[in-house]
Scaffold this active site. Structure first.
Site, mmCIF file in Angstrom:
data_model
loop_
_atom_site.group_PDB
_atom_site.id
_atom_site.type_symbol
_atom_site.label_atom_id
_atom_site.label_comp_id
_atom_site.label_asym_id
_atom_site.label_seq_id
_atom_site.Cartn_x
_atom_site.Cartn_y
_atom_site.Cartn_z
ATOM 1 N N SER A 1 13.400 25.761 26.265
ATOM 2 C CA SER A 1 12.952 26.569 25.119
ATOM 3 C C SER A 1 13.751 26.256 23.851
ATOM 4 O O SER A 1 14.900 25.810 23.913
ATOM 5 C CB SER A 1 13.118 28.056 25.434
HETATM 6 N N1 SAH Z 1 14.340 29.178 30.818
HETATM 7 C C1 SAH Z 1 13.995 27.781 30.740
HETATM 8 C C2 SAH Z 1 12.640 27.577 30.104
HETATM 9 C C3 SAH Z 1 11.831 26.648 30.922
HETATM 10 S S1 SAH Z 1 10.126 26.516 30.545
HETATM 11 C C4 SAH Z 1 15.069 26.954 30.091
HETATM 12 O O1 SAH Z 1 16.011 27.527 29.530
HETATM 13 O O2 SAH Z 1 15.022 25.731 30.175
HETATM 14 C C5 SAH Z 1 9.394 27.670 31.671
HETATM 15 C C6 SAH Z 1 9.600 27.419 33.145
HETATM 16 O O3 SAH Z 1 8.852 28.434 33.847
HETATM 17 C C7 SAH Z 1 9.101 26.079 33.677
HETATM 18 O O4 SAH Z 1 10.147 25.425 34.330
HETATM 19 C C8 SAH Z 1 7.988 26.468 34.663
HETATM 20 O O5 SAH Z 1 7.885 25.614 35.792
HETATM 21 C C9 SAH Z 1 8.401 27.869 35.053
HETATM 22 N N2 SAH Z 1 7.332 28.712 35.614
HETATM 23 C C10 SAH Z 1 6.019 28.800 35.249
HETATM 24 N N3 SAH Z 1 5.357 29.684 36.021
HETATM 25 C C11 SAH Z 1 6.276 30.190 36.902
HETATM 26 C C12 SAH Z 1 6.205 31.133 37.982
HETATM 27 N N4 SAH Z 1 5.069 31.740 38.330
HETATM 28 N N5 SAH Z 1 7.342 31.385 38.663
HETATM 29 C C13 SAH Z 1 8.517 30.779 38.347
HETATM 30 N N6 SAH Z 1 8.643 29.862 37.363
HETATM 31 C C14 SAH Z 1 7.538 29.576 36.641
#
Ligand code: SAH
Length: 227
Positions: free
Chosen positions: A70
Site C-alpha cells: 500500500s
Molecule cells: N498490508 C499489505 C497490503 C497488501 S495488498 C502491505 O502492507 O503490503 C492486500 C493483500 O490482501 C494482498 O496480499 C491480497 O492477497 C490480500 N487479500 C485479498 N483478499 C484476502 C482475503 N480474503 N484474505 C486474506 N488476504 C486477502
C-alpha cells in the site's frame, strides 16, 4: 524480492524516510506515534531492489503474486484510524509484504495477520525483517473467515478492497472495538471506520476515497508466476 539477509539501511535511505514522514505530515497525518513507527521501518526492505530508489515516494508498488504494498499515506491513515492502545489485540486482513504489519507491531500491540495467497505467505516467511517482531503472528487463510479461535479483537484492519463488510469479521470485533475497512469494487473504495459500542450497536463513518487490490473469497494455493 524480500530478502532473507539484512539489506543496508544507510544515511541516504534514512534521510529519504524522514522526508517521506514530513510529506505525510504535510498531507494531514497528525498522529506522531504512527509517523514515528513509519520512520523506524525501512520500507525499501519490503520492495524488489528494482524499486529501492523509489521506496520513499508516496506510491504503491507491485510485490509478488500480483499484489501491491500500500501507499505510505494509506498505511498511515489506516493505522491512525485504528486509534491503537497498548495491549490491543489487532487483526489485519491482507498481510501482503508485511509492511503494514510491521508498522502496527512497532507500535507495541499484538498483531494477527491473514494472507490468502500461499505464494505470498511463504515468501514473507523467509523475510528476515519480520523476525524482529515477536508480536506478529501470521496465518494462511481466508480473511472473510477471520480467526475465530483468537477472537474477539480490539481492532480489525482490512487492507484490501472489500465488496461488503464481512459479517464474520464484525462478529469478531469486541464491544468498544474499531474496524477500519475500505469498501467498494473496481479499485475504488470508501474508507469506513466502524465502531461497535458496549451494547453491540454499530456506527459507520466515511473517511475518504482510497484504492486497493480486491478482497477475494477463499484461499489461493497456486503460484501465479513472477511480477
Ligand atoms: N498490508 C499489505 C497490503 C497488501 S495488498 C502491505 O502492507 O503490503 C492486500 C493483500 O490482501 C494482498 O496480499 C491480497 O492477497 C490480500 N487479500 C485479498 N483478499 C484476502 C482475503 N480474503 N484474505 C486474506 N488476504 C486477502
Amino acid at each position: 524480492m524480500l530478502h532473507s539477509k539484512p539489506r543496508e539501511d544507510n544515511y541516504l535511505q534514512k534521510g529519504l524516510r524522514k522526508q517521506l514522514v514530513q510529506s505525510l505530515r504535510e498531507k494531514g497525518i497528525k498522529d506522531e506515534r504512527v509517523l514515528a513507527a513509519m520512520e523506524a521501518i525501512p520500507r525499501h526492505f519490503f520492495l524488489d531492489p528494482a524499486f529501492e530508489r523509489q521506496a520513499y515516494e508516496d506510491r504503491a508498488f507491485p510485490i509478488t503474486a500480483k499484489q501491491t504494498i500500500s501507499m505510505p499515506y494509506t498505511v498511515a491513515s489506516q493505522t491512525h484510524l485504528l486509534a491503537l492502545k497498548k495491549y490491543d489485540k489487532v487483526l489485519e486482513i491482507g498481510t501482503g509484504s508485511g509492511y503494514q504489519a510491521c508498522v502496527i507491531a512497532e507500535m507495541g500491540v499484538s498483531l494477527f495477520t491473514i494472507e490468502r495467497q500461499k505464494e505470498l505467505y511463504d515468501y514473507v516467511e523467509k523475510f528476515f525483517f519480520l523476525k524482529k517482531y515477536a508480536n506478529i503472528r501470521r496465518f494462511f487463510g481466508d480473511g472473510f473467515e477471520g480467526l475465530p479461535s483468537f477472537a474477539p479483537f480490539d481492532k480489525i484492519l482490512i487492507t484490501c478492497g472489500a465488496p461488503f463488510i464481512p459479517p464474520k469479521l464484525l462478529a469478531q470485533l469486541k464491544p468498544g472495538g474499531i474496524m477500519v475497512i475500505p469498501v467498494g469494487e473496481d479499485e475504488k473504495q470508501k474508507m469506513l471506520r466502524i465502531t461497535k459500542d458496549m451494547e453491540g450497536n454499530i456506527t459507520e463513518e466515511e473517511m475518504g476515497d482510497f484504492s486497493f487490490v480486491p478482497m477475494l473469497q477463499g484461499k489461493n494455493n497456486k503460484n501465479s508466476g513472477p511480477l
